[in-house]
Every structure is written in structure tokens, then in C-alpha cells.
Design a protein around this motif. Structure first.
Motif, PDB file in Angstrom:
ATOM      1  N   MET A   1     -10.569 -16.456   8.351  1.00 42.61           N
ATOM      2  CA  MET A   1      -9.868 -16.642   9.624  1.00 42.61           C
ATOM      3  C   MET A   1      -9.932 -15.369  10.456  1.00 42.61           C
ATOM      4  O   MET A   1      -9.832 -14.267   9.936  1.00 42.61           O
ATOM      5  CB  MET A   1      -8.406 -17.021   9.378  1.00 42.61           C
ATOM      6  CG  MET A   1      -8.240 -18.300   8.550  1.00 42.61           C
ATOM      7  SD  MET A   1      -9.143 -19.726   9.177  1.00 42.61           S
ATOM      8  CE  MET A   1      -8.366 -19.977  10.731  1.00 42.61           C
ATOM      9  N   LYS A   2     -10.084 -15.565  11.759  1.00 38.76           N
ATOM     10  CA  LYS A   2     -10.091 -14.437  12.676  1.00 38.76           C
ATOM     11  C   LYS A   2      -8.668 -13.891  12.765  1.00 38.76           C
ATOM     12  O   LYS A   2      -7.705 -14.647  12.900  1.00 38.76           O
ATOM     13  CB  LYS A   2     -10.558 -14.887  14.062  1.00 38.76           C
ATOM     14  CG  LYS A   2     -10.742 -13.732  15.039  1.00 38.76           C
ATOM     15  CD  LYS A   2     -11.099 -14.224  16.417  1.00 38.76           C
ATOM     16  CE  LYS A   2     -12.588 -14.322  16.521  1.00 38.76           C
ATOM     17  NZ  LYS A   2     -13.004 -14.618  17.903  1.00 38.76           N
ATOM     18  N   GLU A   3      -8.541 -12.587  12.674  1.00 34.86           N
ATOM     19  CA  GLU A   3      -7.230 -11.958  12.735  1.00 34.86           C
ATOM     20  C   GLU A   3      -6.858 -11.787  14.211  1.00 34.86           C
ATOM     21  O   GLU A   3      -7.549 -11.110  14.961  1.00 34.86           O
ATOM     22  CB  GLU A   3      -7.283 -10.597  12.025  1.00 34.86           C
ATOM     23  CG  GLU A   3      -5.947 -10.026  11.721  1.00 34.86           C
ATOM     24  CD  GLU A   3      -6.054  -8.776  10.860  1.00 34.86           C
ATOM     25  OE1 GLU A   3      -5.044  -8.432  10.251  1.00 34.86           O
ATOM     26  OE2 GLU A   3      -7.116  -8.145  10.827  1.00 34.86           O
ATOM     27  N   ASP A   4      -5.760 -12.429  14.604  1.00 41.38           N
ATOM     28  CA  ASP A   4      -5.362 -12.341  16.004  1.00 41.38           C
ATOM     29  C   ASP A   4      -4.526 -11.075  16.254  1.00 41.38           C
ATOM     30  O   ASP A   4      -4.179 -10.340  15.335  1.00 41.38           O
ATOM     31  CB  ASP A   4      -4.604 -13.600  16.442  1.00 41.38           C
ATOM     32  CG  ASP A   4      -3.312 -13.805  15.669  1.00 41.38           C
ATOM     33  OD1 ASP A   4      -3.092 -13.103  14.681  1.00 41.38           O
ATOM     34  OD2 ASP A   4      -2.532 -14.687  16.070  1.00 41.38           O
TER      35      ASP A   4
ATOM     36  N   SER B   1      -9.610 -23.002   2.041  1.00 39.17           N
ATOM     37  CA  SER B   1      -9.776 -23.340   3.446  1.00 39.17           C
ATOM     38  C   SER B   1      -9.550 -22.139   4.352  1.00 39.17           C
ATOM     39  O   SER B   1     -10.191 -22.016   5.380  1.00 39.17           O
ATOM     40  CB  SER B   1      -8.836 -24.478   3.830  1.00 39.17           C
ATOM     41  OG  SER B   1      -7.501 -24.108   3.568  1.00 39.17           O
ATOM     42  N   LYS B   2      -8.663 -21.233   3.961  1.00 42.48           N
ATOM     43  CA  LYS B   2      -8.385 -20.077   4.821  1.00 42.48           C
ATOM     44  C   LYS B   2      -8.204 -18.840   3.964  1.00 42.48           C
ATOM     45  O   LYS B   2      -7.542 -18.873   2.932  1.00 42.48           O
ATOM     46  CB  LYS B   2      -7.106 -20.300   5.626  1.00 42.48           C
ATOM     47  CG  LYS B   2      -7.181 -21.417   6.620  1.00 42.48           C
ATOM     48  CD  LYS B   2      -5.878 -21.555   7.367  1.00 42.48           C
ATOM     49  CE  LYS B   2      -5.933 -22.739   8.323  1.00 42.48           C
ATOM     50  NZ  LYS B   2      -4.672 -22.916   9.030  1.00 42.48           N
ATOM     51  N   CYS B   3      -8.791 -17.746   4.413  1.00 42.81           N
ATOM     52  CA  CYS B   3      -8.582 -16.466   3.743  1.00 42.81           C
ATOM     53  C   CYS B   3      -8.812 -15.345   4.758  1.00 42.81           C
ATOM     54  O   CYS B   3      -9.318 -15.577   5.851  1.00 42.81           O
ATOM     55  CB  CYS B   3      -9.482 -16.311   2.523  1.00 42.81           C
ATOM     56  SG  CYS B   3     -11.229 -16.147   2.880  1.00 42.81           S
ATOM     57  N   LYS B   4      -8.408 -14.154   4.384  1.00 46.12           N
ATOM     58  CA  LYS B   4      -8.601 -12.993   5.258  1.00 46.12           C
ATOM     59  C   LYS B   4      -9.954 -12.370   4.977  1.00 46.12           C
ATOM     60  O   LYS B   4     -10.605 -12.682   3.983  1.00 46.12           O
ATOM     61  CB  LYS B   4      -7.480 -11.978   5.025  1.00 46.12           C
ATOM     62  CG  LYS B   4      -6.134 -12.484   5.485  1.00 46.12           C
ATOM     63  CD  LYS B   4      -5.094 -11.407   5.366  1.00 46.12           C
ATOM     64  CE  LYS B   4      -3.758 -11.942   5.889  1.00 46.12           C
ATOM     65  NZ  LYS B   4      -2.731 -10.921   5.868  1.00 46.12           N
ATOM     66  N   ARG B   5     -10.358 -11.468   5.858  1.00 48.60           N
ATOM     67  CA  ARG B   5     -11.659 -10.813   5.723  1.00 48.60           C
ATOM     68  C   ARG B   5     -11.738  -9.992   4.432  1.00 48.60           C
ATOM     69  O   ARG B   5     -12.758  -9.940   3.776  1.00 48.60           O
ATOM     70  CB  ARG B   5     -11.925  -9.936   6.932  1.00 48.60           C
ATOM     71  CG  ARG B   5     -13.341  -9.421   6.977  1.00 48.60           C
ATOM     72  CD  ARG B   5     -13.604  -8.740   8.271  1.00 48.60           C
ATOM     73  NE  ARG B   5     -13.984  -9.746   9.245  1.00 48.60           N
ATOM     74  CZ  ARG B   5     -15.092  -9.697   9.947  1.00 48.60           C
ATOM     75  NH1 ARG B   5     -15.899  -8.692   9.809  1.00 48.60           N
ATOM     76  NH2 ARG B   5     -15.378 -10.632  10.808  1.00 48.60           N
TER      77      ARG B   5
ATOM     78  N   ASN C   1     -13.445 -19.895   4.129  1.00 48.97           N
ATOM     79  CA  ASN C   1     -13.322 -19.848   5.579  1.00 48.97           C
ATOM     80  C   ASN C   1     -12.482 -18.622   5.946  1.00 48.97           C
ATOM     81  O   ASN C   1     -11.274 -18.603   5.716  1.00 48.97           O
ATOM     82  CB  ASN C   1     -12.669 -21.130   6.099  1.00 48.97           C
ATOM     83  CG  ASN C   1     -12.716 -21.233   7.600  1.00 48.97           C
ATOM     84  OD1 ASN C   1     -13.261 -20.364   8.278  1.00 48.97           O
ATOM     85  ND2 ASN C   1     -12.135 -22.281   8.132  1.00 48.97           N
TER      86      ASN C   1
ATOM     87  N   GLU D   1      -1.135 -10.662  14.427  1.00 49.89           N
ATOM     88  CA  GLU D   1      -1.316 -10.348  13.007  1.00 49.89           C
ATOM     89  C   GLU D   1      -1.658  -8.865  12.830  1.00 49.89           C
ATOM     90  O   GLU D   1      -1.171  -8.212  11.909  1.00 49.89           O
ATOM     91  CB  GLU D   1      -2.419 -11.232  12.423  1.00 49.89           C
ATOM     92  CG  GLU D   1      -2.512 -11.219  10.942  1.00 49.89           C
ATOM     93  CD  GLU D   1      -1.337 -11.878  10.252  1.00 49.89           C
ATOM     94  OE1 GLU D   1      -1.025 -11.442   9.135  1.00 49.89           O
ATOM     95  OE2 GLU D   1      -0.732 -12.802  10.812  1.00 49.89           O
TER      96      GLU D   1
ATOM     97  N   ASP E   1     -16.457 -13.643  10.341  1.00 50.68           N
ATOM     98  CA  ASP E   1     -15.420 -14.662  10.379  1.00 50.68           C
ATOM     99  C   ASP E   1     -16.096 -16.025  10.240  1.00 50.68           C
ATOM    100  O   ASP E   1     -17.293 -16.170  10.467  1.00 50.68           O
ATOM    101  CB  ASP E   1     -14.653 -14.601  11.708  1.00 50.68           C
ATOM    102  CG  ASP E   1     -13.843 -13.318  11.858  1.00 50.68           C
ATOM    103  OD1 ASP E   1     -13.466 -12.736  10.826  1.00 50.68           O
ATOM    104  OD2 ASP E   1     -13.596 -12.903  13.006  1.00 50.68           O
TER     105      ASP E   1
END
Length: 186
Positions: free
Chosen positions: A162-165, A63-67, A160, A168, A126
Motif C-alpha cells: 500500500m502507498k503510504e499517505d 492483501s495489504k502490507c507496508k513497503r 500488495n 500515515e 507500491d
């Protein structure tokens, strides 16, 4: 003068023979059975089980991963050096899968003697990214018809990214700086 000419000519001939031996001695061990377009088609369904390479990461659909992401797998075969793994990503414009290079620019890899796959990739966007991991056996010296479930394995995953804010990014920057100074002062 004649002695220099003869020695030069001998060196030239020996060098030419060595270079031609090197350039013509390369023989492709297995034929690339994936010249067919069906592995790129969205209509092609994945195999029910992973029988050539067990993909350990990603696990199903994450469901969530980094670029930046690492794909891992291990061979199920006794002779893993005959297995090639190819990575594809879904392209919305062409509505099909296209070759997807890792961070080193390669889109396919021989598993080698130990049968382990570990490749780092960088997702292009993303949000939802669909990837396809294709594993197949090389055929010695002849083109083999690809048969899904027999000598060709296809695995599809949806990840998916996730956009790195900003917070982070700051945390990652501080961690990198502290690791840098730890390395200096060891």
C-alpha cells in the motif's frame, strides 16, 4: 643485526603460514544446488506443501502490507543447519524471478542451528509484488540434482504494498519522535 634479521624472518614465515592456513582452510560445507535456472522461471510451480521450512509470514497472499516487511519461517528438519533459504522477486521486464536482497543486501541464508528465519525486506515498488521463497538442502561435498518436493521447496506469494499517505507519514514521524524522547528520559 643478524639476530634482528633472524627474528624478522621468523615472524614473517610464521605470519605467512598462519595467513595461508586461514585462507585455505575454508571449505564449503554444501554444494549450491541452485545453479539451475528453473527456480527463476515463471513456469516452475511451487511445491504443494512446505516440508523443509514452514513460512509463517507471509500467510498465503496478503492483501495489504507496508513497503518494509518481515519474512518469517521455521525449519521442519531435525538438522536445520543443512538448509538454505533464497529469496526471489518477480521482474516484469525479464518475465522471470530475480534475486531479491534483504535490507542487509543478502539474497540467501543458512538457517543455522535453531532453524529460524526472520529477514526484513524493503519492496521496490507500491502495488503488487510477487515473491518466491526457495528452500533447499545443502549436499555434503557433491552437487546434488534438485528435486522439487524432495530436497527443494518453492513457495510463491503475492503481496500488495500500500502507498503510504501523508497522514500515515506524519503519524509515523510523531511516533518516532516520542520514542526518541522516551529513550532519553528513561
Amino acid at each position: 643485526m643478524l639476530k634482528k634479521f633472524c627474528s624478522f624472518l621468523t615472524i614473517f614465515i610464521v605470519s605467512a603460514l598462519m595467513l595461508s592456513t586461514v585462507s585455505f582452510s575454508y571449505q564449503k560445507n554444501g554444494a549450491n544446488i541452485l545453479d539451475n535456472d528453473f527456480i527463476y522461471s515463471m513456469d516452475t510451480k511451487p511445491t504443494a506443501k512446505q516440508f523443509l521450512v514452514t513460512i509463517t509470514r507471509p500467510e498465503k497472499d496478503e492483501s495489504k502490507c507496508k513497503r518494509s516487511y518481515v519474512i518469517c519461517g521455521v525449519s521442519e528438519e531435525k538438522e536445520p543447519e543443512d538448509i538454505v533459504v533464497k529469496l526471489l522477486i518477480y521482474d516484469k521486464e525479464t518475465k522471470s524471478y530475480i534475486d531479491f536482497p534483504d535490507v542487509e543486501g543478502n539474497t540467501s541464508w543458512d538457517l543455522g542451528k535453531y532453524g529460524i528465519l526472520i529477514k526484513e525486506i524493503e519492496f521496490p515498488q507500491d502495488g503488487i509484488n510477487k515473491i518466491r521463497i526457495v528452500a533447499y538442502k545443502k549436499s555434503p561435498g557433491k552437487v546434488q540434482k534438485p528435486l522439487i518436493g524432495e530436497n527443494l521447496q518453492i513457495s510463491d506469494y503475492t503481496l500488495n504494498v500500500m502507498k503510504e499517505d501523508l497522514t500515515e507519514k506524519i503519524k509515523n514521524g510523531i511516533i518516532k519522535i516520542t520514542d526518541f524522547f522516551k529513550g532519553i528520559f528513561k
